[in-house]
Scaffold this motif. Structure first.
Motif, PDB file in Angstrom:
ATOM      1  N   VAL A   1       0.746  -1.236   0.029  1.00  0.00           N
ATOM      2  CA  VAL A   1      -0.130  -0.029   0.062  1.00  0.00           C
ATOM      3  C   VAL A   1       0.751   1.518  -0.116  1.00  0.00           C
ATOM      4  CG1 VAL A   1      -1.753   1.231   1.284  1.00  0.00           C
ATOM      5  CG2 VAL A   1      -1.652  -1.315   1.435  1.00  0.00           C
ATOM      6  N   ASP A   2       0.525   2.111  -0.816  1.00  0.00           N
ATOM      7  CA  ASP A   2       1.346   3.370  -0.949  1.00  0.00           C
ATOM      8  C   ASP A   2       0.608   4.526  -0.379  1.00  0.00           C
ATOM      9  OD1 ASP A   2       2.503   5.604  -2.043  1.00  0.00           O
ATOM     10  OD2 ASP A   2       2.855   5.106  -4.115  1.00  0.00           O
ATOM     11  N   LEU A   3       1.394   5.204   0.694  1.00  0.00           N
ATOM     12  CA  LEU A   3       0.459   6.150   1.595  1.00  0.00           C
ATOM     13  C   LEU A   3       0.703   7.479   1.122  1.00  0.00           C
ATOM     14  CD1 LEU A   3       0.719   4.467   4.953  1.00  0.00           C
ATOM     15  CD2 LEU A   3      -0.931   4.267   3.443  1.00  0.00           C
ATOM     16  N   SER A   4       1.589   7.783  -0.031  1.00  0.00           N
ATOM     17  CA  SER A   4       2.223   8.891  -0.446  1.00  0.00           C
ATOM     18  C   SER A   4       0.995   9.732  -1.053  1.00  0.00           C
ATOM     19  CB  SER A   4       3.250   8.752  -1.689  1.00  0.00           C
ATOM     20  OG  SER A   4       2.583   8.447  -2.836  1.00  0.00           O
ATOM     21  N   ALA A   5       1.297  10.916  -0.834  1.00  0.00           N
ATOM     22  CA  ALA A   5       0.076  12.138  -1.320  1.00  0.00           C
ATOM     23  C   ALA A   5      -0.031  11.965  -2.741  1.00  0.00           C
ATOM     24  CB  ALA A   5       0.673  13.660  -0.967  1.00  0.00           C
ATOM     25  N   GLU A   6       0.953  11.753  -3.437  1.00  0.00           N
ATOM     26  CA  GLU A   6       1.185  11.740  -4.963  1.00  0.00           C
ATOM     27  C   GLU A   6       0.107  10.272  -5.375  1.00  0.00           C
ATOM     28  OE1 GLU A   6       3.747  11.811  -3.543  1.00  0.00           O
ATOM     29  OE2 GLU A   6       4.843  13.607  -4.382  1.00  0.00           O
ATOM     30  N   ALA A   7       0.136   9.304  -4.804  1.00  0.00           N
ATOM     31  CA  ALA A   7      -0.842   8.116  -5.177  1.00  0.00           C
ATOM     32  C   ALA A   7      -2.120   8.576  -4.741  1.00  0.00           C
ATOM     33  CB  ALA A   7      -0.298   6.926  -4.472  1.00  0.00           C
ATOM     34  N   ARG A   8      -2.299   9.080  -3.445  1.00  0.00           N
ATOM     35  CA  ARG A   8      -3.755   9.207  -3.187  1.00  0.00           C
ATOM     36  C   ARG A   8      -4.330  10.332  -3.868  1.00  0.00           C
ATOM     37  NH1 ARG A   8      -2.377  11.004   2.792  1.00  0.00           N
ATOM     38  NH2 ARG A   8      -4.850  11.063   2.874  1.00  0.00           N
ATOM     39  N   LEU A   9      -3.774  11.422  -4.287  1.00  0.00           N
ATOM     40  CA  LEU A   9      -4.322  12.547  -5.218  1.00  0.00           C
ATOM     41  C   LEU A   9      -4.597  11.950  -6.530  1.00  0.00           C
ATOM     42  CD1 LEU A   9      -5.119  15.355  -6.002  1.00  0.00           C
ATOM     43  CD2 LEU A   9      -2.549  15.918  -5.957  1.00  0.00           C
ATOM     44  N   THR A  10      -3.788  10.976  -7.094  1.00  0.00           N
ATOM     45  CA  THR A  10      -3.973  10.658  -8.631  1.00  0.00           C
ATOM     46  C   THR A  10      -4.860   9.572  -8.548  1.00  0.00           C
ATOM     47  OG1 THR A  10      -2.033   9.418  -8.332  1.00  0.00           O
ATOM     48  CG2 THR A  10      -1.766  11.442  -9.386  1.00  0.00           C
ATOM     49  N   HIS A  11      -5.546   9.046  -7.503  1.00  0.00           N
ATOM     50  CA  HIS A  11      -6.593   8.072  -7.533  1.00  0.00           C
ATOM     51  C   HIS A  11      -7.661   8.607  -6.808  1.00  0.00           C
ATOM     52  CE1 HIS A  11      -3.063   5.643  -8.511  1.00  0.00           C
ATOM     53  NE2 HIS A  11      -3.862   4.907  -8.907  1.00  0.00           N
ATOM     54  N   THR A  12      -7.859   9.794  -6.604  1.00  0.00           N
ATOM     55  CA  THR A  12      -9.044  10.464  -5.657  1.00  0.00           C
ATOM     56  C   THR A  12     -10.374  10.401  -6.463  1.00  0.00           C
ATOM     57  OG1 THR A  12      -9.497  11.918  -3.881  1.00  0.00           O
ATOM     58  CG2 THR A  12      -8.571  12.744  -5.762  1.00  0.00           C
ATOM     59  N   ARG A  13     -10.247  10.678  -7.834  1.00  0.00           N
ATOM     60  CA  ARG A  13     -11.159  11.082  -8.638  1.00  0.00           C
ATOM     61  C   ARG A  13     -11.366  10.336  -9.891  1.00  0.00           C
ATOM     62  NH1 ARG A  13     -15.858  14.241  -6.816  1.00  0.00           N
ATOM     63  NH2 ARG A  13     -15.193  15.238  -5.001  1.00  0.00           N
ATOM     64  N   GLY A  14     -12.499  10.381 -10.499  1.00  0.00           N
ATOM     65  CA  GLY A  14     -12.676   9.972 -11.996  1.00  0.00           C
ATOM     66  C   GLY A  14     -12.787  11.151 -12.983  1.00  0.00           C
ATOM     67  N   GLN A  15     -13.569  10.837 -14.096  1.00  0.00           N
ATOM     68  CA  GLN A  15     -13.612  11.595 -15.063  1.00  0.00           C
ATOM     69  C   GLN A  15     -14.960  12.313 -15.402  1.00  0.00           C
ATOM     70  OE1 GLN A  15     -10.923  12.597 -17.273  1.00  0.00           O
ATOM     71  NE2 GLN A  15      -9.569  11.350 -15.866  1.00  0.00           N
ATOM     72  N   SER A  16     -15.749  12.137 -14.328  1.00  0.00           N
ATOM     73  CA  SER A  16     -17.002  12.933 -14.522  1.00  0.00           C
ATOM     74  C   SER A  16     -16.831  14.452 -14.485  1.00  0.00           C
ATOM     75  CB  SER A  16     -18.075  12.708 -13.375  1.00  0.00           C
ATOM     76  OG  SER A  16     -17.563  13.236 -12.185  1.00  0.00           O
ATOM     77  N   LEU A  17     -17.885  15.302 -14.748  1.00  0.00           N
ATOM     78  CA  LEU A  17     -17.962  16.517 -14.649  1.00  0.00           C
ATOM     79  C   LEU A  17     -17.403  17.384 -13.179  1.00  0.00           C
ATOM     80  CD1 LEU A  17     -17.519  19.499 -16.474  1.00  0.00           C
ATOM     81  CD2 LEU A  17     -19.709  19.707 -15.812  1.00  0.00           C
ATOM     82  N   PRO A  18     -18.246  16.599 -12.251  1.00  0.00           N
ATOM     83  CA  PRO A  18     -18.026  17.155 -10.840  1.00  0.00           C
ATOM     84  C   PRO A  18     -16.532  16.568 -10.279  1.00  0.00           C
ATOM     85  CG  PRO A  18     -20.127  16.139 -10.877  1.00  0.00           C
ATOM     86  CD  PRO A  18     -19.642  15.924 -12.279  1.00  0.00           C
ATOM     87  N   ASP A  19     -16.067  15.545 -10.897  1.00  0.00           N
ATOM     88  CA  ASP A  19     -14.671  15.093 -10.651  1.00  0.00           C
ATOM     89  C   ASP A  19     -13.728  16.166 -11.267  1.00  0.00           C
ATOM     90  OD1 ASP A  19     -15.746  12.840  -9.485  1.00  0.00           O
ATOM     91  OD2 ASP A  19     -15.165  11.610 -11.171  1.00  0.00           O
ATOM     92  N   LEU A  20     -14.122  16.648 -12.400  1.00  0.00           N
ATOM     93  CA  LEU A  20     -12.984  17.535 -13.183  1.00  0.00           C
ATOM     94  C   LEU A  20     -13.180  18.847 -12.235  1.00  0.00           C
ATOM     95  CD1 LEU A  20     -11.319  18.091 -15.703  1.00  0.00           C
ATOM     96  CD2 LEU A  20     -13.222  18.838 -16.672  1.00  0.00           C
ATOM     97  N   VAL A  21     -14.144  19.368 -11.987  1.00  0.00           N
ATOM     98  CA  VAL A  21     -14.269  20.605 -11.094  1.00  0.00           C
ATOM     99  C   VAL A  21     -13.613  20.555  -9.932  1.00  0.00           C
ATOM    100  CG1 VAL A  21     -15.836  22.329  -9.951  1.00  0.00           C
ATOM    101  CG2 VAL A  21     -16.662  21.163 -12.320  1.00  0.00           C
ATOM    102  N   ALA A  22     -13.705  19.418  -9.118  1.00  0.00           N
ATOM    103  CA  ALA A  22     -13.224  18.983  -8.005  1.00  0.00           C
ATOM    104  C   ALA A  22     -11.467  19.086  -8.192  1.00  0.00           C
ATOM    105  CB  ALA A  22     -13.272  17.843  -7.349  1.00  0.00           C
TER     106      ALA A  22
END
Ligand SMILES: Cc1cc2nc3c(=O)[nH]c(=O)nc-3n(C[C@H](O)[C@H](O)[C@H](O)COP(=O)(O)OP(=O)(O)OC[C@H]3O[C@@H](n4cnc5c(N)ncnc54)[C@H](O)[C@@H]3O)c2cc1C
Length: 528
Positions: free
Chosen positions: A57-78
């Motif tokens: 398990v990678d606990l790094s901020a980079e890994a967590r940020l790049t897996h936090t959202r998908g590709q919906s419009l609300p995801d993009l806005v976030a």
């Protein structure tokens, strides 16, 4: 490298043609693109992880940020605004099924919620962590991509579920085979994701949706492994594979899947035909489907989508050709049909001739392969326009349904109109248009795209988007359509599901999930 806050590879861009910029400025007035949040700033905003260390398990901020959202419009806005309320506490990268089992035990011990993650191309909020007192672990299948078995005699192939579209097709192509599953997100979406969301590829007309291609496999659940044996067909009671299709990570992690494959076809062509009106070409498409003419793909754009497609192409020859079209009577109500023919050289010619005959009867103007080739070349490239439009100050989203033929005409007008009406209540203009694709003998999928001015305030933008989406969703349901033909439920469509499944149906769904996952660890908040 993948973009962290938009679609696709950082090295690929789809510049907005000048003609399109002028068109959009005329429609929306002055645009006001606000700068995006910087990657480094958002990285610093992550709270500490609540998960204990684990070698997988990678606990790094980079890994967590790049897996936090998908590709919906609300995801993009976030992602673009940097306002992301919840992050996963860690990202697990199993290499094997044994690793997946180990990680599920780790989640059980720590009480962590588990979000299976394929390519992260969800457009319905499927892979977003929900606020929870317990830690959240995203489980990425990106290291499980191997071809495990190719049975040429039996025409099946078994892959690990994290294999992406291009990886899968390349492995098969080496041996002369194809799966033929080409969603527009092909570049990044995965076999496991397709199964878990009941995906449909652009050539589903020939190859079928993912459902008939999925022949068996294995899923790891909190209660252990479940084997899905392969039979060409079976009458042995309800099909467990059918339960896993569309399970959206709520039942377990699909670790491998056997798929039905075909020989790569000898020939394939995509053709374009213009029609003077939407009514004429819709009738053509219905006849093609009901007379069972073996096209491999159909995409029928309504007048507004035809106009926008021609403008967005940005090519001068398209503008000239369009003037010519208008002169010979294919005016502002013109519609473009693109169809594919795939198979042997003879069958491609035969299919083309059969379609051409029906088209001529309804005033179709056959323009050969040039428009079809343009579509083919850009079929996986068009999503990159989402990035550049956003950067110009324009937001874009899509929604889709499937509706029986008797309601298609009314719904294809009413859905875009409901979006325009909802936007106008807020004093905003929106460009909404639709196409029919995935055509069936008893109905078709209506795919609607809408573009609107991006407001500076992310909350305002989301409120407006929510109003348009809700209005369109109600219109879909009023016209007897499903809330989703291919994108799945996730969080964004969950509130519309009970109307489709009924009380008993929803209870049954919950019970099935519970029997695989009694403690509710798997992807909570999705589907229901
Ligand atoms: C530009 C664009 C175009 C698109 N075009 C199409 C299209 O033409 N057709 C179409 O059908 N969809 C399309 N989509 C939607 C999306 O690509 C599909 O829903 C796709 O099937 C998701 O696959 P994924 O691997 O990215 O899954 P993810 O987005 O990672 O996950 C989606 C859901 O599946 C679950 N999941 C993923 N892998 C597994 C696994 N191994 N085991 C258990 N659960 C799992 C996740 O938990 C989640 O609930 C498009 C999306 C975008 C952004």
């Amino acid at each position: 490298m993948k973009r962290w806050n938009g679609w696709g590879n950082v090295n690929t861009d789809y510049p907005v043609p000048v003609s399109a910029e002028v068109y959009l400025a005329n429609l929306f007035g002055p645009l006001d693109p606000q700068p995006d949040a910087a990657y480094e700033t958002v990285l610093k905003s992550l709270p500490a992880s609540r998960l204990p260390a684990h070698p997988l398990v990678d606990l790094s901020a980079e890994a967590r940020l790049t897996h936090t959202r998908g590709q919906s419009l609300p995801d993009l806005v976030a992602l673009r605004s940097g306002r992301i309320p919840v992050f996963p506490d860690g990202v697990a990268y199993p290499h094997t099924e044994e690793d997946v089992r180990t990680l599920i035990v780790y989640a059980q011990k720590t009480g962590a919620k588990v979000i299976p993650y394929g390519g992260g191309t969800s457009v319905a909020g499927h892979i977003n962590p929900m606020k929870s007192d317990m830690p959240v672990m995203t489980l990425s299948l990106e290291r499980m991509t191997r071809l495990l078995d190719l049975d040429e005699f039996g025409r099946t192939a078994t892959f690990e579920a994290g294999v992406t579209g291009p990886e899968l097709e390349q492995s098969l192509a080496k041996h002369g085979y194809t799966l033929g599953h080409f969603p527009q997100s092909h570049e990044y979406s995965t076999l496991g994701g397709w199964i878990a969301t009941r995906s449909s590829g652009q050539q589903s007309y020939k190859y079928g949706r993912i459902e008939p291609l999925f022949a068996g496999g294995r899923m790891e659940t909190p209660r252990g492994s479940i084997e899905l044996p392969h039979f060409p067909a079976s009458a042995a009671g309800p099909d467990i594979k059918e339960m896993i299709l569309g399970s959206e990570g709520r039942m377990g992690v699909i670790t491998q899947a056997k798929v039905r494959i075909r020989r790569i076809p000898a020939a394939e062509e995509f053709y374009g035909v213009f029609f003077p009106s939407w009514e004429a070409c819709t009738e053509v498409v219905r006849q093609i489907a009901q007379e069972e003419i073996p096209v491999s793909m159909l995409r029928l754009s309504n007048p507004q989508e035809t106009e926008t497609t021609l403008i967005l192409s940005g090519k001068s020859w398209v503008g000239m050709a369009d003037k010519g079209l208008r002169l010979i009577g294919y005016g502002s109500r013109r519609c473009l049909l693109i169809f594919g023919a795939t198979g042997s050289a003879i069958s491609v010619r035969r299919t083309r001739a059969q379609v051409a005959l029906i088209c001529r009867r309804h005033g179709g103007l056959f323009v050969g392969t040039i428009v079809g080739h343009t579509w083919e070349k850009s079929r996986f490239y068009t999503p990159y326009l989402r990035n550049t439009l956003w950067e110009r100050g324009v937001a874009i989203d899509t929604l889709e349904t499937a509706i029986p033929w008797p309601n298609i005409m009314a719904a294809s007008t009413a859905i875009p109109a409901s979006i325009v009406e909802a936007a106008r209540k807020s004093g905003e203009e929106v460009l909404a248009f639709a196409h029919l694709s995935h055509v069936y003998r008893d109905g078709a999928s209506i795919y609607t795209t809408f573009l609107f001015r991006r407001q500076a305030d992310p909350d305002g933008l989301l409120t407006l988007w929510g109003e348009m989406k809700h209005s369109a969703s109600l219109t879909i349901q009023q016209h007897g359509g499903t809330i989703t033909h291919q994108h799945g439920v996730g969080t964004d469509h969950a509130s519309y599901l009970p109307a489709e499944k009924g009380v008993l149906g929803m209870d049954a769904l919950r019970s099935v999930c519970k029997s695989f996952d009694p403690d509710g660890l798997m992807n909570p908040g999705k589907l229901f």
